[in-house]
Design a protein around this motif. Structure first.
Motif, PDB file in Angstrom:
ATOM      1  N   ALA A 195      23.033  96.075  47.074  1.00 51.96           N
ATOM      2  CA  ALA A 195      21.419  96.373  46.905  1.00 51.96           C
ATOM      3  C   ALA A 195      21.968  97.862  46.694  1.00 51.96           C
ATOM      4  N   LEU A 196      22.670  98.920  47.676  1.00 52.92           N
ATOM      5  CA  LEU A 196      22.821 100.291  47.315  1.00 52.92           C
ATOM      6  C   LEU A 196      23.171 100.785  45.690  1.00 52.92           C
ATOM      7  N   ILE A 197      23.412  99.664  45.354  1.00 53.40           N
ATOM      8  CA  ILE A 197      24.495 100.647  43.983  1.00 53.40           C
ATOM      9  C   ILE A 197      23.582  99.555  42.762  1.00 53.40           C
ATOM     10  N   ALA A 198      22.682  99.317  43.106  1.00 55.47           N
ATOM     11  CA  ALA A 198      21.116  98.679  42.525  1.00 55.47           C
ATOM     12  C   ALA A 198      20.480  99.876  42.468  1.00 55.47           C
ATOM     13  N   GLN A 199      20.073 100.741  43.954  1.00 57.61           N
ATOM     14  CA  GLN A 199      19.231 101.719  43.568  1.00 57.61           C
ATOM     15  C   GLN A 199      18.806 102.580  42.184  1.00 57.61           C
ATOM     16  N   PRO A 200      17.611 103.271  41.891  1.00 58.50           N
ATOM     17  CA  PRO A 200      17.881 103.702  40.551  1.00 58.50           C
ATOM     18  C   PRO A 200      18.214 105.027  40.878  1.00 58.50           C
ATOM     19  N   VAL A 201      18.857 105.369  40.108  1.00 57.15           N
ATOM     20  CA  VAL A 201      19.643 106.795  39.422  1.00 57.15           C
ATOM     21  C   VAL A 201      18.475 107.939  38.744  1.00 57.15           C
ATOM     22  N   THR A 202      18.553 108.919  39.294  1.00 61.54           N
ATOM     23  CA  THR A 202      17.699 109.684  38.073  1.00 61.54           C
ATOM     24  C   THR A 202      18.780 110.175  37.639  1.00 61.54           C
ATOM     25  N   LEU A 203      19.316 110.494  36.656  1.00 60.72           N
ATOM     26  CA  LEU A 203      20.445 110.885  35.522  1.00 60.72           C
ATOM     27  C   LEU A 203      19.896 112.419  35.299  1.00 60.72           C
ATOM     28  N   THR A 204      18.846 113.121  35.478  1.00 58.84           N
ATOM     29  CA  THR A 204      18.972 114.708  35.436  1.00 58.84           C
ATOM     30  C   THR A 204      17.447 115.034  35.998  1.00 58.84           C
ATOM     31  N   GLU A 205      17.631 116.790  36.856  1.00 56.46           N
ATOM     32  CA  GLU A 205      15.642 116.893  37.401  1.00 56.46           C
ATOM     33  C   GLU A 205      14.936 116.276  36.595  1.00 56.46           C
ATOM     34  N   GLY A 206      14.613 115.908  37.264  1.00 55.50           N
ATOM     35  CA  GLY A 206      13.088 115.741  35.847  1.00 55.50           C
ATOM     36  C   GLY A 206      13.403 114.762  34.584  1.00 55.50           C
ATOM     37  N   LYS A 243      28.647 100.465  29.177  1.00 57.06           N
ATOM     38  CA  LYS A 243      28.328 100.677  29.026  1.00 57.06           C
ATOM     39  C   LYS A 243      27.377 101.146  27.889  1.00 57.06           C
ATOM     40  N   HIS A 244      25.898 100.393  27.885  1.00 56.17           N
ATOM     41  CA  HIS A 244      24.548 100.602  27.776  1.00 56.17           C
ATOM     42  C   HIS A 244      24.130 101.767  28.088  1.00 56.17           C
ATOM     43  N   VAL A 245      24.461 102.242  29.290  1.00 56.92           N
ATOM     44  CA  VAL A 245      24.124 103.222  29.544  1.00 56.92           C
ATOM     45  C   VAL A 245      24.200 104.443  28.837  1.00 56.92           C
ATOM     46  N   ASN A 246      26.489 104.607  28.661  1.00 60.30           N
ATOM     47  CA  ASN A 246      26.738 105.414  27.356  1.00 60.30           C
ATOM     48  C   ASN A 246      25.659 105.506  26.184  1.00 60.30           C
ATOM     49  N   ASP A 247      26.087 104.762  26.328  1.00 55.94           N
ATOM     50  CA  ASP A 247      25.527 104.533  24.529  1.00 55.94           C
ATOM     51  C   ASP A 247      24.021 105.007  24.481  1.00 55.94           C
ATOM     52  N   THR A 248      23.189 104.832  25.200  1.00 61.47           N
ATOM     53  CA  THR A 248      21.692 105.009  25.247  1.00 61.47           C
ATOM     54  C   THR A 248      21.710 106.532  25.759  1.00 61.47           C
ATOM     55  N   HIS A 249      22.250 106.848  27.061  1.00 56.64           N
ATOM     56  CA  HIS A 249      22.184 108.070  27.423  1.00 56.64           C
ATOM     57  C   HIS A 249      23.374 109.335  27.027  1.00 56.64           C
ATOM     58  N   GLY A 250      24.509 109.158  26.639  1.00 62.23           N
ATOM     59  CA  GLY A 250      25.393 109.550  26.438  1.00 62.23           C
ATOM     60  C   GLY A 250      26.205 109.724  27.712  1.00 62.23           C
ATOM     61  N   HIS A 251      27.267 110.514  27.617  1.00 65.63           N
ATOM     62  CA  HIS A 251      28.490 110.487  28.119  1.00 65.63           C
ATOM     63  C   HIS A 251      28.533 110.809  29.501  1.00 65.63           C
ATOM     64  N   ASP A 252      27.983 112.192  28.950  1.00 61.55           N
ATOM     65  CA  ASP A 252      27.868 113.255  29.971  1.00 61.55           C
ATOM     66  C   ASP A 252      26.362 112.540  31.623  1.00 61.55           C
ATOM     67  N   HIS A 253      25.611 111.929  31.057  1.00 60.07           N
ATOM     68  CA  HIS A 253      24.892 111.697  31.920  1.00 60.07           C
ATOM     69  C   HIS A 253      25.410 110.073  32.229  1.00 60.07           C
ATOM     70  N   GLY A 254      26.287 109.771  31.624  1.00 61.19           N
ATOM     71  CA  GLY A 254      26.939 108.443  31.906  1.00 61.19           C
ATOM     72  C   GLY A 254      28.005 109.223  33.040  1.00 61.19           C
TER      73      GLY A 254
END
Length: 229
Positions: free
Chosen positions: A142-153, A81-92
């Motif tokens: 471990a694999l899920i915890a790797q960083p994810v870039t939400l959009t290019e740049g 929920k924190h991801v949605n609240d911070t970055h928006g549902h599209d990024h979620g």
């Protein structure tokens, strides 16, 4: 050519033309049915199996004899929920797809299948080639915890998951036994601090009520939406 032969020839030509004319319509109908069948079994956001698809796959496994052991994993993202609240549902949604790809890769690596059940909850069924459930659960976390870039740049986020795993037989009911045990183990992982995994042991029960999140989407049988609130 005699009249009867002309009539027969005309009928043959008409039948052939009719089949040629109908073929595109038949092909379109087949394509529509194939697409409808896929939509019935797959999650529209991630392309993974949905709950119905997972049950269908499990039913196919259950029809094999003799019954075989399988590893069942239930995976729930922590604080999505924190991801949605911070970055928006599209990024979620982007994050849900990225996580789904990672879970699918782990499942495929072990000859198994993966599904998105609802919101930020996933499941996997793997052949039990090994009884090292902890190692497989660690691979998921471990694999899920790797960083994810939400959009290019754009922003990069890290999300963790709580994973519950259990060993079951293909003949065991999926919801009432296999997923239920994995669910109990997953809640124990949440109870221990999240970003953890737990393996179901005989006699294990749900942790104390205050640490539970209430009725899960899976239990309420709510349809899958793009992103969990």
């Amino acid at each position: 050519m005699s009249r009867p032969l002309i009539m027969i020839a005309t009928a043959v030509v008409a039948f052939t033309i009719g089949r040629l004319t109908a073929r595109p319509a038949i092909n379109r109908l087949r394509a529509h049915l194939t697409d409808a069948h896929r939509q019935l079994l797959h999650d529209p956001l991630t392309g993974m199996l949905n709950r119905t698809g997972l049950h269908t796959a499990h039913q196919a496994l259950a029809q094999t004899t003799p019954a075989r052991p399988i590893i069942v994993a239930l995976i729930d993202l922590d604080d999505f929920k924190h991801v949605n609240d911070t970055h928006g549902h599209d990024h979620g949604d982007h994050l849900l797809k990225a996580v789904g790809e990672r879970i699918t890769d782990v499942a495929a690596l072990h000859g198994g299948i993966a599904a998105r059940l609802a919101g930020d909850e996933y499941a996997a069924l793997l052949p039990a080639h090994t009884d090292d459930l902890d190692r497989i659960a660690e691979l998921f976390t471990a694999l899920i915890a790797q960083p994810v870039t939400l959009t290019e740049g754009g922003a990069t986020v890290t999300v963790t998951a709580s994973v519950g795993v259990t060993l079951a037989d293909t003949s065991d009911p999926l919801t009432d036994v296999a997923l239920h045990r994995a669910d109990i183990a997953m809640y124990h992982a949440k109870h221990r601090g999240r970003n953890r995994h737990a393996t179901y042991r005989p006699g294990m029960s749900m942790p104390p009520t205050p640490h539970q999140r209430g009725h899960r989407l899976r239990d309420r049988r709510q349809p899958i939406s793009g992103a969990s609130a």
